[in-house]
Design an enzyme around this catalytic site. Structure first.
Site, PDB file in Angstrom:
ATOM      1  N   GLY A   1      -7.227  11.517   7.908  1.00 28.71           N
ATOM      2  CA  GLY A   1      -7.586  12.500   8.335  1.00 28.71           C
ATOM      3  C   GLY A   1      -6.482  13.702   7.498  1.00 28.71           C
ATOM      4  N   ALA A   2      -6.309  14.499   7.309  1.00 28.45           N
ATOM      5  CA  ALA A   2      -5.934  15.925   6.143  1.00 28.45           C
ATOM      6  C   ALA A   2      -5.797  17.119   6.713  1.00 28.45           C
ATOM      7  CB  ALA A   2      -7.494  16.208   5.501  1.00 28.45           C
ATOM      8  N   ASP A   3      -4.773  17.853   6.027  1.00 31.70           N
ATOM      9  CA  ASP A   3      -4.408  19.103   7.119  1.00 31.70           C
ATOM     10  C   ASP A   3      -5.042  20.147   6.197  1.00 31.70           C
ATOM     11  OD1 ASP A   3      -2.327  17.621   7.892  1.00 31.70           O
ATOM     12  OD2 ASP A   3      -1.168  17.413   5.682  1.00 31.70           O
TER      13      ASP A   3
ATOM     14  N   LYS B   1      -2.385  16.450   2.307  1.00 34.50           N
ATOM     15  CA  LYS B   1      -1.851  15.680   3.757  1.00 34.50           C
ATOM     16  C   LYS B   1      -0.284  15.360   3.611  1.00 34.50           C
ATOM     17  CE  LYS B   1      -4.075  11.506   3.680  1.00 34.50           C
ATOM     18  NZ  LYS B   1      -4.212  12.024   5.225  1.00 34.50           N
TER      19      LYS B   1
ATOM     20  N   GLY C   1       1.305  16.323   7.186  1.00 31.61           N
ATOM     21  CA  GLY C   1       1.671  17.347   7.613  1.00 31.61           C
ATOM     22  C   GLY C   1       2.700  16.425   8.473  1.00 31.61           C
ATOM     23  N   GLY C   2       2.141  15.179   8.610  1.00 30.61           N
ATOM     24  CA  GLY C   2       3.098  14.162   9.274  1.00 30.61           C
ATOM     25  C   GLY C   2       4.064  13.459   8.994  1.00 30.61           C
TER      26      GLY C   2
ATOM     27  N   GLU D   1       0.200   7.188   3.016  1.00 29.48           N
ATOM     28  CA  GLU D   1      -1.255   7.502   3.155  1.00 29.48           C
ATOM     29  C   GLU D   1      -2.288   7.054   1.391  1.00 29.48           C
ATOM     30  OE1 GLU D   1      -1.755   9.772   7.099  1.00 29.48           O
ATOM     31  OE2 GLU D   1      -1.071  10.927   5.258  1.00 29.48           O
TER      32      GLU D   1
END
Length: 225
Positions: free
Chosen positions: A85-87, A97, A99-100, A106
């Site tokens: 995914g991406a922010d 990317k 945020g997590g 990654e």
């Protein structure tokens, strides 16, 4: 009101259509990636023969619970495709990317990948990156130096906290969330950040994604270079 989970699910279902037997697949982290991993788990259950490379411990645990065969990053020389995914993303496929908090693994997995497919909901598409802060992974004892250098790059930074204490990444580092406003030249900023002593990696993913699949209006839109 948009159903963002449904948009992510639609994007995930579209992304897994690119899977085929014998591939090594990078497994991303975050809410969108976890939906894709669930889809991959179902395909494995139906007989798909792939091996996954997880980008975080949480991803590893989820994949193992779905009986997805796994390899460690250090066991592979290349990865056929990663789904993550991406922010934020722009139409020319530049990303934020991290945020997590898993941006380092990654980015290593993405860099090993022949194809990087990003799946998102429709809120993640932007004209300019920067509304979402740029995660920057730093060596703990360099935090004050790095924060000072961000100011020289016309930015500010804050140590990311969890329950009032600095978040520690899986690699034992800190995360600084850098705010540079709307980023006019993400390629330049990415280069400047990685040159700062003490910065391990940052969340600007430049010229890494090959395809972004965005869920929207009951379907998907695909962005490619």
């Amino acid at each position: 009101m948009k159903d963002l989970k449904n948009e992510k699910t639609l994007a995930a279902k579209e992304a897994v259509k690119y899977l085929s037997n014998g591939q090594i697949i990078g497994l991303g982290s975050g809410s969108s990636a976890y939906i894709a991993i669930a889809e991959i788990g179902e395909l494995v259950k139906q007989g798909l023969d792939i091996k996954g490379v997880p980008t975080s411990e949480k991803t590893r645990e989820l994949a193992e619970s779905l009986n997805i065969p796994l390899l460690k990053i250090e066991e592979v020389d290349s990865i056929d495709m990663t789904i993550d995914g991406a922010d934020e993303f722009t139409e020319d496929l530049q990303l934020i990317k991290g945020g997590g908090s898993f941006l380092l693994k990654e980015k290593v997995v993405a860099s090993l990948s022949k194809a990087e497919i990003i799946i998102t909901d429709s809120t993640k598409k932007v004209e300019f990156l920067g509304k979402f802060t740029v995660p920057i992974e730093v060596i703990p004892y360099a935090q004050n130096y790095v924060l000072a250098q961000l100011e020289k790059l016309n930015g500010t930074g804050k140590i990311r906290l969890v329950d009032g204490k600095p978040l520690i990444t899986e690699q034992g580092n800190l995360l600084i969330d850098g705010d540079f406003g709307l980023i006019q030249d993400p390629v330049l900023l990415a280069d400047e950040l990685i040159r700062v002593v003490g910065v391990v990696e940052h969340g600007l993913f430049i010229n890494i994604a090959t395809r972004v699949i965005m869920g929207v209006d009951g379907g998907t839109l695909t962005f490619e270079k």
